[in-house]
Design a protein around this motif. Structure first.
Motif, short mmCIF file in Angstrom:
data_model
loop_
_atom_site.label_atom_id
_atom_site.label_comp_id
_atom_site.label_asym_id
_atom_site.label_seq_id
_atom_site.Cartn_x
_atom_site.Cartn_y
_atom_site.Cartn_z
N ILE A 46 6.77 -5.46 -8.62
CA ILE A 46 5.48 -4.80 -8.85
C ILE A 46 5.63 -3.84 -10.03
O ILE A 46 6.56 -3.03 -10.05
CB ILE A 46 5.01 -4.03 -7.61
CG1 ILE A 46 4.87 -4.96 -6.40
CG2 ILE A 46 3.66 -3.33 -7.88
CD1 ILE A 46 4.48 -4.24 -5.11
N CYS A 372 -2.38 -9.72 -10.26
CA CYS A 372 -2.95 -9.25 -9.01
C CYS A 372 -2.75 -7.75 -8.85
O CYS A 372 -1.62 -7.26 -8.94
CB CYS A 372 -2.30 -9.95 -7.81
SG CYS A 372 -2.23 -11.74 -7.94
N MET A 374 -2.23 -4.49 -6.77
CA MET A 374 -1.62 -4.20 -5.48
C MET A 374 -1.79 -2.71 -5.16
O MET A 374 -1.56 -1.87 -6.03
CB MET A 374 -0.14 -4.57 -5.45
CG MET A 374 0.11 -6.06 -5.45
SD MET A 374 -0.46 -6.81 -3.89
CE MET A 374 -0.79 -8.49 -4.46
N PRO A 385 2.57 -8.43 -0.92
CA PRO A 385 3.33 -9.05 -2.01
C PRO A 385 4.81 -9.22 -1.66
O PRO A 385 5.47 -8.25 -1.29
CB PRO A 385 3.14 -8.06 -3.16
CG PRO A 385 2.99 -6.72 -2.49
CD PRO A 385 2.33 -6.99 -1.17
N PRO A 397 7.00 -14.34 -7.18
CA PRO A 397 6.04 -13.51 -6.45
C PRO A 397 4.98 -14.35 -5.73
O PRO A 397 4.42 -15.29 -6.31
CB PRO A 397 5.40 -12.66 -7.57
CG PRO A 397 6.41 -12.64 -8.67
CD PRO A 397 7.06 -13.99 -8.61
N ILE A 399 1.74 -13.90 -2.51
CA ILE A 399 0.99 -13.08 -1.56
C ILE A 399 1.04 -13.79 -0.22
O ILE A 399 0.57 -14.93 -0.09
CB ILE A 399 -0.47 -12.88 -2.02
CG1 ILE A 399 -0.51 -12.13 -3.34
CG2 ILE A 399 -1.26 -12.13 -0.95
CD1 ILE A 399 -1.89 -12.07 -3.97
N ASN A 423 -2.23 -6.50 -0.38
CA ASN A 423 -3.11 -7.24 -1.28
C ASN A 423 -4.57 -6.89 -1.02
O ASN A 423 -5.10 -7.20 0.04
CB ASN A 423 -2.89 -8.75 -1.07
CG ASN A 423 -3.98 -9.58 -1.71
OD1 ASN A 423 -4.38 -9.32 -2.83
ND2 ASN A 423 -4.44 -10.59 -1.00
N THR A 480 2.70 -15.45 -11.45
CA THR A 480 2.05 -14.31 -10.78
C THR A 480 2.68 -13.00 -11.21
O THR A 480 3.91 -12.88 -11.23
CB THR A 480 2.18 -14.46 -9.25
OG1 THR A 480 1.49 -15.65 -8.83
CG2 THR A 480 1.60 -13.26 -8.53
N PHE A 482 2.34 -8.83 -10.28
CA PHE A 482 1.78 -7.79 -9.43
C PHE A 482 1.77 -6.47 -10.19
O PHE A 482 2.78 -6.06 -10.75
CB PHE A 482 2.61 -7.61 -8.16
CG PHE A 482 2.63 -8.80 -7.25
CD1 PHE A 482 1.50 -9.57 -7.06
CD2 PHE A 482 3.79 -9.14 -6.55
CE1 PHE A 482 1.51 -10.68 -6.20
CE2 PHE A 482 3.82 -10.23 -5.69
CZ PHE A 482 2.68 -10.99 -5.52
#
Length: 506
Positions: A46, A372, A374, A385, A397, A399, A423, A480, A482
């Motif tokens: 993240i 995405c 978070m 995540p 990564p 979800i 998420n 992906t 985050f």
């Protein structure tokens, strides 16, 4: 187990016997749990952006729009509001005439004037009972007030789609529904260079006309207010994405001799998303909206997520072009490997040969991309995540929902327990390949990530199958990223009492 009539029924729905047999096999044998690498955290899956990184992302987003980038907002809006009013229905249908002190219903009665639909509720009570809300409460007729909110002879809010309920009151304007707030947010964050805002709502077939009526009534006024032009489209979940229901022993569930099919959950919407024509698509649930006065933070981070998406896509295009060259040097290859590890957070063992490594890198880069948001975990429900293993042995990564994680694995339980983020369904996607052709999104679904739940139909128990979730397994094979976003950007309305929170009072 299937006769000619069954097969005809299946084909009329746009499906086929092979798909249905696969679903029955899933319902009988279940889905495998996912293998986890770790939960995603700041610095380990993240990203927490610095002020300079946020500024750079905002600038790149504005450049993308100025260069003619096409943007769309994709809003799942088919959900009925019945779950919002569960406690109210229980009270109305129960034996008690007064709500329990401290209950959700007692809070609604206490703060009834703070509800955004108070004025129309008051009018409805006068129409039904010839008394105002206040008079009914004074006479201890709370059940009549609550009934006027949820029942068909009242506002019928318990049977309407969530997107068409009044969510926010304004002193100098009419109250707004989530649909209208999504339009306002789109006008301020997703306006294309030609001044057009493209929105797509997925709706249920029995509510479609209500949505069309609301849009016809409100779009002209919002266009005038915001100075944009809206291009709005609607779609429904396709019958071909419905899943067959089964008995407890895995055999097809039947009613009056006919097979029973059920909606496949929000994962079915990957087919609707696949049909839209846009490079960049924002996805956000219909109920995660705020009034005008509180939207600034949401707008800022919408644009930041968009900027991160475009920046990442810039790198991917550059790297794919380099890998197409027969003379790509080892320094560039090492840079690309570092990008997969450090930016896309893909964990993998490098193939031994240079050719195999280049092929692997091409495959990983040339996929749909999503960024995405978070939010820090503060007890709100929702998936989280994680870094999960893929079928090719790499980890990336994802979800995940708790049902996808083995509850008997102590290591995984500890990962869930110490997870820092969840998420909020706030993502932006890049759906076209380097040649400008749309990816075929169903190709990137992990069919092993569906869900099985216990339901009933007319008193008979059945097993229902949900397809891999839209932002879960349906996007499993995407790239992906985050990014941490403030909790102020997440303001869902799961129960009617949520409308009394400061975030919805303006």
């Amino acid at each position: 187990m299937m006769d000619k009539q069954d097969i005809q029924t299946i084909e009329q729905r746009g499906s086929n016997i092979e798909t249905v047999n696969e679903q029955l096999d899933r319902l009988k044998n279940g889905f495998p749990y996912l293998k986890l690498y770790n939960s995603a955290k700041i610095g380990a899956g993240i990203f927490h952006l610095s002020p300079d990184e946020e500024t750079t992302a905002l600038k790149r987003w504005e450049e993308y729009l100025a260069d003619g980038g096409k943007v769309m907002k994709f809003v799942p809006a088919s959900g009925a509001a019945s779950r919002m009013f569960k406690s109210l229905f229980s009270f109305v249908d129960g034996e008690e005439n007064e709500p329990m002190p401290g209950s959700d219903v007692s809070q609604i009665i206490k703060d009834v004037k703070k509800l955004p639909f108070y004025n129309i509720l008051n009018d409805k009570c006068k129409e039904i009972y010839s008394k105002s809300v206040e008079e009914l409460i004074q006479e201890k007729r709370q059940k009549d007030v609550i009934s006027a909110i949820v029942k068909e002879n009242g506002l019928n809010y318990g049977n309407l789609p969530k997107g068409l309920l009044l969510f926010h009151a304004y002193e100098e304007d009419s109250p707004r529904t989530p649909v209208e707030e999504q339009l306002m947010e789109g006008a301020q964050s997703a306006k294309s260079s030609d001044g057009t805002v493209h929105l797509h709502f997925t709706v249920s077939s029995n509510h479609r006309k209500l949505f069309e009526k609301k849009l016809a009534e409100t779009v002209p006024a919002i266009e005038k207010k915001t100075g944009v032009k809206f291009d709005i489209s609607l779609s429904e979940q396709k019958p071909s994405t419905d899943t067959i229901a089964a008995n407890e022993d895995g055999t097809p569930f039947r009613e009056n001799g006919s097979l029973v099919f059920r909606p496949g959950g929000h994962g079915a919407l990957i087919s609707n998303l696949n049909d839209v024509d846009a490079e960049v698509v924002f996805i956000k649930n219909i109920d995660n909206v705020v009034p005008d006065s509180l939207r600034e933070v949401t707008l800022k981070y919408k644009k930041i997520l968009g900027g991160i998406l475009v920046e990442t896509h810039d790198h991917i295009i550059d790297f794919l072009e380099a890998l197409e060259s027969p003379n790509v040097d080892d320094t560039k290859i090492r840079e690309i490997v570092s990008f997969l590890h450090g930016d896309l957070f893909i964990k993998f063992q490098e193939p031994e040969s240079r050719e195999e490594l280049i092929s692997f890198l091409k495959k990983k880069l040339n996929r749909p991309l999503r960024v995405c948001g978070m939010v820090r975990n503060e007890g709100e429900p929702g998936g989280g995540p994680f870094i999960a293993y893929n079928k090719d042995g790499s980890a990336s990564p994802q979800i995940l929902e708790s049902t996808q994680i083995d509850p008997n694995n102590e290591e995984y339980k500890e990962m869930m327990k110490t997870a820092t983020h969840f998420n909020p369904v706030d993502l932006v996607c890049y759906l076209k390949d380097p040649a400008g052709k749309s990816y075929n999104l169903p190709d990137y679904v992990d069919a092993d990530t569906g869900f099985i739940s216990s339901k009933s139909l007319h008193g008979k128990s059945l097993k229902a199958l949900e397809l891999p979730g839209l932002w879960n397994g349906a996007m499993s094979d995407w790239n992906t990223i985050f990014v941490e976003v403030p909790s102020e950007t997440f303001n869902p309305v799961k129960t009617v009492n949520d409308l009394l929170r400061p975030a919805h009072q303006g």
